[in-house]
Design a protein around this motif. Structure first.
Motif: not given
Length: 250
Positions: A7-12, A17-19, A35-37, A42-45
């Motif tokens: 999840x963290x890698x997907x968000x980063x 890409x968006x930026x 990203x946010x989801x 990731x944070x929860x895990x």
């Protein structure tokens, strides 16, 4: 696969890409959901596994997202976008959500999954008022059948072991632990007590009962007023474990 790292890698990667591209409604929906989801999950895990450096890494990435939204004035709420709800977010406190007012918008819960673990880790003596009802504040969008649910339950216990909680909140968490197939020790209870049991009490007459699963039964007891019960005590028992608990108010 390590789900938290995924999840963290997907968000980063998605945020990068968006930026680098043109901002559109589609790209903002990606930022919201991918990203946010993903940062929230990731944070929860990580928090549930006490991988606290990764919790803080996830929080730092979220601050970068918030800065991007602020700099480009992108706190938008049209269509499926909920980014406008983050405009007044205190990134060091999160949102205080209350289940009495119904299910909150998802992005409020997602941001709490990032901010509340950071707050817990950076607060010397965490207080219940800052994390109240963590099953709801961190996971109002997570059902018991969701793959994230075990991480939610573990995260809530980690918080409540430090802060204590009202008896109903303690009972709610421990019944879901039984649902997941285990029973840990009693949590600190602010207005009642918890007792571990190895058999059902004989007197359950008049209890409101329901099943969490084929294995776990819940009994709510208290004075009746017509079809309603003013619950003063909850008994929860697992037939497989042959164990359960009683939680009640003083």
């Amino acid at each position: 696969m390590d789900l938290g790292k995924h999840f963290l890698r997907q968000a980063i990667e998605t945020f990068k890409e968006i930026k680098e591209g043109d901002v559109s409604e589609y790209s903002l929906l990606l930022l919201q959901s991918n990203v946010i989801k993903s940062l929230a999950d990731a944070s929860l895990i990580f928090f549930s596994r006490e991988e606290d450096e990764k919790v803080e890494k996830t929080y730092e990435e979220f601050l970068g997202v918030m800065e991007f939204l602020k700099d480009r004035d992108l706190f938008l709420g049209t269509g499926l976008l909920q980014l406008n709800l983050l405009k007044n977010l205190n990134p060091s406190r999160g949102f205080s959500l209350d289940r009495r007012f119904g299910r909150p918008r998802e992005i409020l819960v997602w941001s709490n999954r990032i901010v509340k673990p950071h707050l817990f880790l950076t607060t010397k003596s965490p207080r219940y008022g800052e994390f109240k009802d963590p099953l709801f504040n961190l996971g109002a969008d997570i059902s018991p059948q969701d793959r994230l649910f075990p991480y939610l339950v573990s995260s809530a216990r980690r918080i409540l072991e430090k802060t204590g909680a009202p008896w109903r909140v303690v009972g709610e968490l421990m019944k879901w632990e039984l649902f997941l197939g285990y029973l840990k020790g009693p949590l600190p209870c602010k207005d009642g007590y918890v007792k571990i049991i190895d058999s059902l009490p004989r007197i359950l007459e008049g209890a409101l009962s329901y099943s969490l699963s084929d294995d776990v039964e819940v009994y709510e007891l208290g004075p009746r007023s017509g079809p309603f019960v003013d619950v003063e005590k909850i008994v929860c028992f697992s037939k497989k474990l042959n164990k359960g608990f009683i939680v009640r108010r003083w």
